[in-house]
Design an enzyme around this catalytic site. Structure first.
Site, mmCIF file in Angstrom:
data_model
loop_
_atom_site.group_PDB
_atom_site.id
_atom_site.type_symbol
_atom_site.label_atom_id
_atom_site.label_comp_id
_atom_site.label_asym_id
_atom_site.label_seq_id
_atom_site.Cartn_x
_atom_site.Cartn_y
_atom_site.Cartn_z
ATOM 1 C CB SER A 151 135.750 147.639 65.802
ATOM 2 O OG SER A 151 137.045 148.164 65.973
ATOM 3 C CE1 TYR A 193 138.057 144.101 61.989
ATOM 4 C CE2 TYR A 193 138.425 146.291 62.917
ATOM 5 C CZ TYR A 193 138.078 144.957 63.080
ATOM 6 O OH TYR A 193 137.745 144.488 64.331
#
Ligand code: NAD
Length: 606
Positions: free
Chosen positions: A476, A489
Site C-alpha cells: 500500500s 495497517y
C-alpha cells in the site's frame, strides 16, 4: 496419462525415418519435429500430455536417433530434402487430412520451410514455431539492418551475432564431429541439465554423439546459402503460433519483430524461460499446442487456409497499426496466456479485478478467498472473460496449514503456479493508543502473515520446478507514508514491502520476480469491512459509511490497479505505486521525507 506408443519406419528417398505415434488416429494429427542436437525423445513429455486428445507423431530427423543418414552427408540435409521427409511422414501417418505441425529449434527452422513452400499447401493445417526462425526471414532481417544501420538496429544485429557463436563453430570442418564424439558428447547431458535446470532423466538418448555430428550438416548445408540469398516469397500459407522463450541464450526475441509481414495469421506467445521448452515447460506447451490445434481444426478437413491468392489480402489487413490498448492487450496475452495465476482476496475489489485482467489475457486463474461465494463468482466470471480455465478455492490466508494444503492441492491438480498474487488484506484505522493487541493480531495475521504463508508455500514449489515465476504482494502507499491514523495497517504494509524487496533479492537467482504493489485510495469494499479501533459498534458503522463515501468520491477504479499488476509483472518491477497520490508520496518519501512526516501529524478527515 500415457497411451500405447506405435513405431513405424517411413521411407523417404534413400533414407528410412523412424516415427512413433501416440493416441487415436481419428483425432487431429499433430507432428512434432525436434531440433539440434536432439532426437524425437525431446518431445516425449509433450506427446504424453497431448495423446488423450490428439494423434501425436514424432519422428527422428534424418541422421538422428533411429533414422538413417544420407550418403554422402554433404548436401543430404538441405531444406528441400527435409521437406521430402516431412511430406513422407505426413502422408504415411495422415494420408487423408492435413497435419498440425510443431517445431522446436531446428525442427522449427525446418517447419518454416514446410509452412512457406508451395508443395506442402493443403498438407499443413497450422504451425507452432518454438525457438527456431525461418532462415529466409532471418536473411531479410540481417539485410535490412545492414542496409539501414540505425544505432538500435546495429545493436540488435551485433547482439544476435554474439548469440550465434555456436553456428560459426559448427561450420568448421571435422572439429564439431570430434568434439561431439569425444568430451562434449559425454558432458552434454550434465551441461544441459545445469544450464536449463532440467531434472536428469533418460534424456538425451545414447545416440546423441552421432545425432550431433550428423546434425552439424543441417547448418553447413543451409545457413550460409539461405542467409546470403533468402527467398522473397517465404510467406506462411498456414496460421502460425509463435512461442518465444524470453531468456533464450541463442536467439533474440527481436528476430521476430517483423514477422507479421511473413505470417499474417500470427498468434504470439512468450514464456519467461530458456531454450529447451519441450523439456522444461511441457504442461504449458501442451496447453498452447492443444488450444491452437483446436482453434484451427476446420483446416483439418477443409481447404488450405492461406493460398498464394489470398496472401495480399492478409497483408492489407495487417497494414493498419493497432491502437495502444490493443497493443497492451496483445502484450498481456503473449506473456500470460496459459499461465497459471493464483490470486488471494479474489472475491472483491483489487483481487477480483486482477483475476479478470489475467483471465482476459487467457491465463488460467485460481480465485482464492475466505468468502466461498465471492470466490466462485470471480472464477465463473473469469471463465466468461476468456480465462483458459478458472477455479475457486475457499481459504483463509492467515491459516498456515490451510495455505500449505492449498499449495499442495494446486500442484497436484493444476501444476506449479506461474504467478502468485498475495492480495488478501483487511483495513484497520485508529490511533496506536486505541489499538489493542487483538487488533494488532487481527491485521498482522491477514495482511502480513497471509503474505508470508503464501510466499512460503508457493515460492518453494517455484524454486523446485526451476523454471522461474513471479510473486506479486499487495502492499500500500501506507507502506512508505506514515500516518497517525493507521499505525497497525501501515506497519503491516511496510513489512510486506520490505519482505517483497528481500524476497526479490533472494529469488532473482532462481528467475523468480517479486513485485510490491502500492495502491493509494481505491474504490473497493475495503472501507465497508474495515475496523476502526476504539470505536463502539454504532460508531464503527458511521465511520465505515463515511470512509466509503470518501473512497467513492475519489473513485479510483480497481481495474487500474489490476492493470498496474499485469504491467508490473511484465516489466518485473520491484515497487509499483499506483494512484497519483501514491506516486506523489513515493517521490516525496525519497526527496523530502520530512514533508511526509509533517503530513503524518495531520488528523485524517475521518
Ligand atoms: P476488498 O475488501 O474489496 O477485497 C478484499 C478481499 O479479500 C475480500 O474478498 C475478502 O473476503 C478477502 N479477504 C480478506 N481477508 C481474507 C483472508 N484472511 N483470507 C482470504 N481472503 C480474505 O479490498 P481491496 O481494496 O480490494 O483490498 C485488496 C488489497 O489491496 C488489500 O491487501 C488491501 O490492503 C490493499 N489495498 C487497498 C487499498 C484501497 O484503497 N482499496 C489501498 C491500498 C492497498
Amino acid at each position: 496419462m500415457m497411451s500405447e506408443v506405435r513405431e513405424r519406419m517411413v521411407r523417404s528417398g534413400e533414407v528410412e525415418l523412424c516415427a512413433v505415434e501416440y493416441g487415436d488416429t481419428a483425432h487431429p494429427t499433430v507432428v512434432l519435429v525436434h531440433g539440434y542436437p536432439d532426437s524425437k525423445e525431446v518431445w516425449t513429455p509433450v506427446a504424453e500430455r497431448l495423446a488423450d486428445r490428439f494423434h501425436v507423431v514424432l519422428y527422428d530427423v534424418r541422421g538422428h536417433g533411429r533414422s538413417s543418414a544420407p550418403a554422402p552427408l554433404r548436401g543430404g540435409f538441405r531444406l528441400e530434402r527435409l521437406t521430402d521427409d516431412f511430406l513422407a511422414v505426413a502422408n504415411a501417418v495422415s494420408p487423408e487430412r492435413p497435419v498440425h505441425l510443431v517445431g522446436h529449434d531446428w525442427g522449427s527452422v525446418q517447419g518454416w520451410e514446410f509452412a512457406t513452400v508451395g508443395r506442402t499447401e493443403g498438407r499443413i493445417a497450422s504451425f507452432t514455431s518454438i525457438s527456431g526462425p525461418s532462415l529466409d526471414h532471418f536473411g531479410h532481417w540481417i539485410n535490412q539492418r545492414l542496409k539501414r544501420p540505425t544505432p538500435r538496429r546495429a545493436a540488435q544485429l551485433l547482439g544476435q551475432c554474439a548469440k550465434s557463436w555456436y553456428v560459426y563453430a559448427l561450420h568448421t570442418p571435422l572439429l564439431p564431429e570430434l568434439a561431439w564424439r569425444g568430451p562434449l558428447g559425454r558432458q552434454w547431458p550434465k551441461l544441459l541439465a545445469r544450464a536449463e535446470r532440467l531434472v536428469p532423466d533418460s534424456y538425451p538418448t545414447r545416440s546423441l554423439p552421432d545425432d550431433a555430428a550428423h546434425g552439424a550438416w543441417l547448418y553447413r548445408d543451409n545457413v550460409r546459402a539461405r542467409l546470403r540469398n533468402p527467398r522473397d516469397d517465404a510467406y506462411a500459407h498456414v496460421p502460425v503460433q509463435l512461442i518465444t522463450p524470453l531468456d533464450d541464450p541463442f536467439l533474440s526475441p527481436r528476430l521476430y519483430d517483423d514477422l507479421e509481414r511473413w505470417a499474417p495469421d500470427l498468434r504470439r506467445r512468450t514464456l519467461p524461460t530458456k531454450h529447451w521448452v519441450p523439456r522444461t515447460r511441457p504442461d504449458q506447451l501442451a496447453e498452447w499446442i492443444g488450444q491452437f490445434v483446436l482453434a484451427h481444426q476446420h483446416a483439418d478437413v477443409g481447404q488450405p487456409l492461406g493460398t498464394a491468392a489470398n496472401r495480399p489480402a492478409h497483408r492489407a489487413r495487417s497494414g493498419r497499426p493497432p491502437s495502444r490498448s490493443a497493443r497492451v492487450q496483445a502484450a498481456y496475452a503473449q506473456r500470460f496466456a496459459g499461465q497459471l495465476v493464483l490470486v488471494t482476496g479474489a472475491g472483491s475489489g483489487i483481487g477480483r479485478a486482477t483475476s479478470f485482467a489475467f483471465a482476459e489475457a487467457g491465463a488460467r486463474v485460481i480465485a482464492v478467498d475466505r468468502d466461498a461465494q465471492a470466490a466462485s463468482r470471480t472464477a465463473e466470471l473469469s471463465r466468461l472473460l476468456g480465462a483458459g480455465a478458472a477455479w475457486a478455492e475457499t481459504v483463509d490466508v492467515s491459516d498456515e496449514q490451510a495455505m500449505e494444503k492449498l499449495a499442495a492441492r494446486t500442484a497436484t491438480e493444476h501444476g506449479v503456479v506461474d504467478i502468485l498474487v498475495n492480495n488478501a488484506g483487511i483495513g484497520m484505522s485508529g490511533s496506536f493508543l486505541t489499538t489493542s493487541t487483538d487488533d494488532w493480531r487481527k491485521v498482522l495475521d491477514v495482511n502480513l502473515w497471509g503474505v508470508i504463508h503464501g510466499c512460503r508455500a508457493f515460492a518453494q514449489q517455484m524454486v523446485e520446478r526451476g523454471q522461474g515465476g513471479h510473486i506479486v504482494n499487495t502492499a500500500s502507499a501506507a507502506a512508505y507514508q506514515p500516518s497517525r491514523a493507521l499505525p497497525a495497517y501501515s506497519t503491516s504494509k511496510a513489512a510486506v514491502l520490505m519482505l517483497s524487496e528481500c524476497l526479490r533479492a533472494e529469488l532473482s537467482a532462481h528467475g523468480i520476480g517479486v513485485t510490491a504493489i502500492c495502491p493509494g485510495i481505491v474504490n473497493t469494499n475495503i472501507t465497508a469491512t474495515a475496523h476502526f479501533t476504539g470505536a463502539s459498534e454504532s460508531e464503527q458503522e458511521r465511520l465505515r459509511a463515511k470512509s466509503s463515501r470518501l473512497y467513492r468520491i475519489r473513485n479510483y477504479p480497481p481495474e487500474k490497479v489490476a492493470d498496474a499488476v499485469l504491467n508490473g509483472v511484465l516489466r518485473n518491477a520491484a515497487v509499483v505505486p499506483v494512484t497519483p497520490e501514491a506516486r506523489g508520496a513515493h517521490l516525496l518519501a525519497r526527496l523530502s521525507p520530512k514533508a511526509l512526516r509533517a503530513m503524518a501529524r495531520i488528523d485524517p478527515p475521518l
